[in-house]
Design a protein around this motif. Structure first.
Motif, PDB file in Angstrom:
ATOM      1  N   LEU A   1       2.863  33.884   0.583  1.00  0.00           N
ATOM      2  CA  LEU A   1       3.654  34.484   1.653  1.00  0.00           C
ATOM      3  C   LEU A   1       2.849  35.517   2.429  1.00  0.00           C
ATOM      4  CD1 LEU A   1       7.121  34.975  -0.099  1.00  0.00           C
ATOM      5  CD2 LEU A   1       6.622  33.473   1.830  1.00  0.00           C
ATOM      6  N   PHE A   2       2.048  36.301   1.704  1.00  0.00           N
ATOM      7  CA  PHE A   2       1.265  37.350   2.368  1.00  0.00           C
ATOM      8  C   PHE A   2       0.192  36.766   3.278  1.00  0.00           C
ATOM      9  CE2 PHE A   2      -2.005  40.665   2.564  1.00  0.00           C
ATOM     10  CZ  PHE A   2      -1.225  41.759   2.940  1.00  0.00           C
ATOM     11  N   MET A   3      -0.376  35.640   2.910  1.00  0.00           N
ATOM     12  CA  MET A   3      -1.472  35.049   3.677  1.00  0.00           C
ATOM     13  C   MET A   3      -1.002  34.132   4.790  1.00  0.00           C
ATOM     14  SD  MET A   3      -4.101  36.405   2.305  1.00  0.00           S
ATOM     15  CE  MET A   3      -5.406  35.427   3.028  1.00  0.00           C
ATOM     16  N   LYS A   4       0.287  33.833   4.857  1.00  0.00           N
ATOM     17  CA  LYS A   4       0.778  32.949   5.899  1.00  0.00           C
ATOM     18  C   LYS A   4       0.710  33.619   7.269  1.00  0.00           C
ATOM     19  CE  LYS A   4       3.843  29.446   3.979  1.00  0.00           C
ATOM     20  NZ  LYS A   4       5.229  28.922   3.982  1.00  0.00           N
ATOM     21  N   GLU A   5       0.694  32.793   8.298  1.00  0.00           N
ATOM     22  CA  GLU A   5       0.637  33.314   9.661  1.00  0.00           C
ATOM     23  C   GLU A   5       1.950  34.003  10.020  1.00  0.00           C
ATOM     24  OE1 GLU A   5      -0.059  31.721  14.266  1.00  0.00           O
ATOM     25  OE2 GLU A   5      -0.002  30.322  12.585  1.00  0.00           O
ATOM     26  N   GLU A   6       1.834  35.151  10.665  1.00  0.00           N
ATOM     27  CA  GLU A   6       2.997  35.912  11.112  1.00  0.00           C
ATOM     28  C   GLU A   6       3.429  35.397  12.480  1.00  0.00           C
ATOM     29  OE1 GLU A   6       5.867  38.622  10.294  1.00  0.00           O
ATOM     30  OE2 GLU A   6       4.040  38.613   9.121  1.00  0.00           O
ATOM     31  N   ILE A   7       4.636  34.836  12.561  1.00  0.00           N
ATOM     32  CA  ILE A   7       5.124  34.244  13.801  1.00  0.00           C
ATOM     33  C   ILE A   7       6.388  34.988  14.242  1.00  0.00           C
ATOM     34  CG2 ILE A   7       6.051  32.167  14.902  1.00  0.00           C
ATOM     35  CD1 ILE A   7       4.419  30.534  12.924  1.00  0.00           C
ATOM     36  N   ILE A   8       6.368  35.452  15.500  1.00  0.00           N
ATOM     37  CA  ILE A   8       7.548  36.067  16.113  1.00  0.00           C
ATOM     38  C   ILE A   8       7.899  35.238  17.339  1.00  0.00           C
ATOM     39  CG2 ILE A   8       8.507  38.111  17.231  1.00  0.00           C
ATOM     40  CD1 ILE A   8       6.650  39.828  15.583  1.00  0.00           C
ATOM     41  N   PRO A   9       9.057  34.591  17.370  1.00  0.00           N
ATOM     42  CA  PRO A   9       9.406  33.734  18.507  1.00  0.00           C
ATOM     43  C   PRO A   9       9.415  34.513  19.824  1.00  0.00           C
ATOM     44  CG  PRO A   9      10.898  33.364  16.660  1.00  0.00           C
ATOM     45  CD  PRO A   9      10.077  34.557  16.312  1.00  0.00           C
ATOM     46  N   ASN A  10       8.976  33.860  20.886  1.00  0.00           N
ATOM     47  CA  ASN A  10       8.921  34.510  22.197  1.00  0.00           C
ATOM     48  C   ASN A  10      10.309  34.909  22.692  1.00  0.00           C
ATOM     49  OD1 ASN A  10       6.111  34.328  22.446  1.00  0.00           O
ATOM     50  ND2 ASN A  10       6.231  32.238  23.271  1.00  0.00           N
ATOM     51  N   ALA A  11      11.312  34.093  22.360  1.00  0.00           N
ATOM     52  CA  ALA A  11      12.666  34.346  22.864  1.00  0.00           C
ATOM     53  C   ALA A  11      13.441  35.343  22.012  1.00  0.00           C
ATOM     54  CB  ALA A  11      13.439  33.030  22.950  1.00  0.00           C
ATOM     55  N   SER A  12      12.835  35.866  20.970  1.00  0.00           N
ATOM     56  CA  SER A  12      13.547  36.765  20.065  1.00  0.00           C
ATOM     57  C   SER A  12      13.510  38.200  20.585  1.00  0.00           C
ATOM     58  CB  SER A  12      12.913  36.721  18.672  1.00  0.00           C
ATOM     59  OG  SER A  12      11.597  37.232  18.708  1.00  0.00           O
ATOM     60  N   SER A  13      14.423  39.017  20.043  1.00  0.00           N
ATOM     61  CA  SER A  13      14.387  40.461  20.279  1.00  0.00           C
ATOM     62  C   SER A  13      13.458  41.067  19.230  1.00  0.00           C
ATOM     63  CB  SER A  13      15.792  41.048  20.179  1.00  0.00           C
ATOM     64  OG  SER A  13      15.763  42.441  20.352  1.00  0.00           O
ATOM     65  N   LYS A  14      12.243  41.405  19.638  1.00  0.00           N
ATOM     66  CA  LYS A  14      11.172  41.672  18.678  1.00  0.00           C
ATOM     67  C   LYS A  14      11.452  42.860  17.769  1.00  0.00           C
ATOM     68  CE  LYS A  14       7.552  39.423  21.377  1.00  0.00           C
ATOM     69  NZ  LYS A  14       8.541  38.742  22.231  1.00  0.00           N
ATOM     70  N   VAL A  15      12.000  43.949  18.341  1.00  0.00           N
ATOM     71  CA  VAL A  15      12.262  45.136  17.517  1.00  0.00           C
ATOM     72  C   VAL A  15      13.318  44.828  16.454  1.00  0.00           C
ATOM     73  CG1 VAL A  15      13.079  47.518  17.544  1.00  0.00           C
ATOM     74  CG2 VAL A  15      11.597  46.691  19.379  1.00  0.00           C
ATOM     75  N   LEU A  16      14.412  44.216  16.856  1.00  0.00           N
ATOM     76  CA  LEU A  16      15.461  43.865  15.908  1.00  0.00           C
ATOM     77  C   LEU A  16      14.996  42.773  14.950  1.00  0.00           C
ATOM     78  CD1 LEU A  16      18.605  43.851  18.213  1.00  0.00           C
ATOM     79  CD2 LEU A  16      17.837  45.641  16.655  1.00  0.00           C
ATOM     80  N   PHE A  17      14.122  41.893  15.434  1.00  0.00           N
ATOM     81  CA  PHE A  17      13.596  40.831  14.576  1.00  0.00           C
ATOM     82  C   PHE A  17      12.817  41.421  13.402  1.00  0.00           C
ATOM     83  CE2 PHE A  17      10.601  37.426  13.468  1.00  0.00           C
ATOM     84  CZ  PHE A  17      11.444  36.335  13.415  1.00  0.00           C
ATOM     85  N   ILE A  18      12.135  42.528  13.637  1.00  0.00           N
ATOM     86  CA  ILE A  18      11.391  43.200  12.565  1.00  0.00           C
ATOM     87  C   ILE A  18      12.317  44.060  11.711  1.00  0.00           C
ATOM     88  CG2 ILE A  18       9.560  44.874  12.090  1.00  0.00           C
ATOM     89  CD1 ILE A  18       8.199  43.917  14.662  1.00  0.00           C
ATOM     90  N   MET A  19      13.349  44.654  12.329  1.00  0.00           N
ATOM     91  CA  MET A  19      14.250  45.546  11.596  1.00  0.00           C
ATOM     92  C   MET A  19      15.124  44.806  10.593  1.00  0.00           C
ATOM     93  SD  MET A  19      15.633  48.237  14.432  1.00  0.00           S
ATOM     94  CE  MET A  19      16.902  48.751  13.274  1.00  0.00           C
ATOM     95  N   GLY A  20      15.469  43.543  10.873  1.00  0.00           N
ATOM     96  CA  GLY A  20      16.381  42.803  10.006  1.00  0.00           C
ATOM     97  C   GLY A  20      15.934  42.733   8.561  1.00  0.00           C
ATOM     98  N   PRO A  21      14.752  42.175   8.270  1.00  0.00           N
ATOM     99  CA  PRO A  21      14.310  42.110   6.867  1.00  0.00           C
ATOM    100  C   PRO A  21      14.046  43.471   6.259  1.00  0.00           C
ATOM    101  CG  PRO A  21      12.600  41.308   8.353  1.00  0.00           C
ATOM    102  CD  PRO A  21      13.840  41.463   9.175  1.00  0.00           C
ATOM    103  N   LEU A  22      13.592  44.447   7.068  1.00  0.00           N
ATOM    104  CA  LEU A  22      13.376  45.793   6.528  1.00  0.00           C
ATOM    105  C   LEU A  22      14.690  46.402   6.070  1.00  0.00           C
ATOM    106  CD1 LEU A  22      10.780  47.273   9.060  1.00  0.00           C
ATOM    107  CD2 LEU A  22      10.361  46.416   6.763  1.00  0.00           C
ATOM    108  N   LEU A  23      15.747  46.253   6.881  1.00  0.00           N
ATOM    109  CA  LEU A  23      17.047  46.805   6.509  1.00  0.00           C
ATOM    110  C   LEU A  23      17.598  46.126   5.257  1.00  0.00           C
ATOM    111  CD1 LEU A  23      19.303  48.759   7.254  1.00  0.00           C
ATOM    112  CD2 LEU A  23      20.270  46.991   8.723  1.00  0.00           C
ATOM    113  N   ALA A  24      17.414  44.809   5.165  1.00  0.00           N
ATOM    114  CA  ALA A  24      17.880  44.092   3.971  1.00  0.00           C
ATOM    115  C   ALA A  24      17.169  44.591   2.722  1.00  0.00           C
ATOM    116  CB  ALA A  24      17.668  42.593   4.156  1.00  0.00           C
TER     117      ALA A  24
END
Length: 378
Positions: A68-91
């Protein structure tokens, strides 16, 4: 003044050390819960499971973590980037915060100093747990909405409605326990069970309701509708990869572990060891370790039941899930609470209608006995 500052500094170091130990324990248990789940599934399905990464496959969780650590980090272009990162952190944060009010063992002496094995003994410990658990749904909702994927959003809505529905029955089942104990502090709930017997003897129906609701809160089968692969591809974390996906997966197993610990604390005496008097040993350090091991053993039994149910019972339909929560568990929990309130009122009333003090207030708790015994010894 210097003595007060030194005492304050020692307490601060103790708390930070306890936090580090508990968080590390939760992460290690979550990591090896993936291994245990595969092994249990293999046993139930008459196969071997992971057996190539190290002896008996014990290094498989480490291999998964590195992957998991070595996999490529992908953030979809159509996503809300700040919230996209906050979701797993909050969980992940909410999953680990719940452990702050759990008494992990009796008050014990370490390096000549009595140390309570609890991060924070607040007088609203049960409410704190429910508050943090309620915040956990935001991690799912934010992750599903920020992905800008219709399947992720639908799964997040399912997860939110499921958690809100089953929290009601869980809260009512816990109210019955609080009526019996008469206090919201987790340490007092454990001390009450040490003196009067485990709550599972008084609240078997309450425990059953709480256990089923815990399965739904952790999104475990048969309540894993937010991750229904045959309906929603991969669920609310479909667009996630690398360690963001790992955080969501880790948070689920940490929630399962903490749920087992909370159930053990509320219904099975917490760190209490059956037929063993911890207070008679003057708060020895090995008694604290035995109490911690007792709590962990009870939590591991709950984790085993969670996994056994996952590989035995098929997934519910969403309408069946909601019917069970609203028409099945909620009326049962309400009836259990009303009956418990009536029995407690009847038992506590004397001939004049006065309310006697709770049994906890009439005699010292086990932790207080340890402190008194230690003071006498000094």
């Amino acid at each position: 003044m210097y003595l007060l500052m030194a005492e304050w500094l020692i307490t601060l170091i103790e708390k930070f050390a306890l936090i580090a130990i508990i968080v590390t324990t939760a992460l290690v248990v979550a990591m090896y819960s993936t291994y245990a789940e595969r092994k249990i599934a293999a046993f139930l399905q008459d196969r071997r499971g992971p057996n190539r990464a190290g002896p008996f496959g014990l290094l498989q969780p480490l291999a998964d973590g590195v992957k998991l650590f070595m996999k490529e980090e992908i953030i979809p272009n159509a996503s809300s980037k700040v919230l996209f990162i906050m979701g797993p952190l909050l969980a992940m944060i909410t999953a680990t915060m719940t452990s702050a009010v759990v008494p992990w063992g009796p008050t014990s002496e370490f390096f000549g100093h009595l140390m309570p094995l609890q991060i924070a003994d607040i007088n609203i410990g049960v409410l704190y747990i429910f508050g943090v658990v309620s915040l956990g749904v935001y991690g799912i909702m934010i992750g599903g909405w920020a992905s800008n994927n219709k399947f992720s959003l639908l799964a997040a809505i399912r997860g939110a409605s499921q958690m809100i529905s089953y929290e009601l029955a869980m809260g009512l089942s816990l109210l019955a326990v609080l009526l019996v104990v008469g206090d919201l502090r987790m340490s007092v709930i454990v001390d009450y069970q040490v003196l009067h017997g485990w709550n599972i003897l008084y609240q078997p129906l309450g425990f059953l309701i709480f256990f089923v609701c815990a399965l739904a809160e952790c999104n475990r089968t048969p309540f894993d509708l937010p991750e229904a692969e045959n309906e929603l591809n991969f669920g609310y974390h479909q667009e996630y990869s690398s360690m963001k996906l790992g955080f969501y997966l880790f948070a689920e197993y940490i929630n399962m572990f903490i749920s087992g610990v909370v159930m053990a604390t509320l219904f099975f005496g917490g760190w209490d060891i059956p037929f063993f008097n911890e207070a008679a040993h003057n708060g020895a350090w090995w008694v604290g370790l035995l109490g911690f091991a007792s709590l962990m053993g009870k939590a591991f039994l709950s984790i085993f039941l969670f996994m056994w149910i996952r590989w035995t019972i098929p997934r519910f339909r969403f309408d069946q899930l909601m019917n069970l929560g609203w028409r099945g568990l909620l009326p049962l929990a309400l009836a259990n609470m009303i009956i418990t309130a009536g029995v407690v009122l009847w038992l506590n009333k004397d001939n004049n209608g006065a309310q006697p003090q709770n049994g906890l207030n009439s005699q010292p708790s086990k932790s207080e006995q340890v402190s008194l015994t230690h003071a006498t010894h000094q």
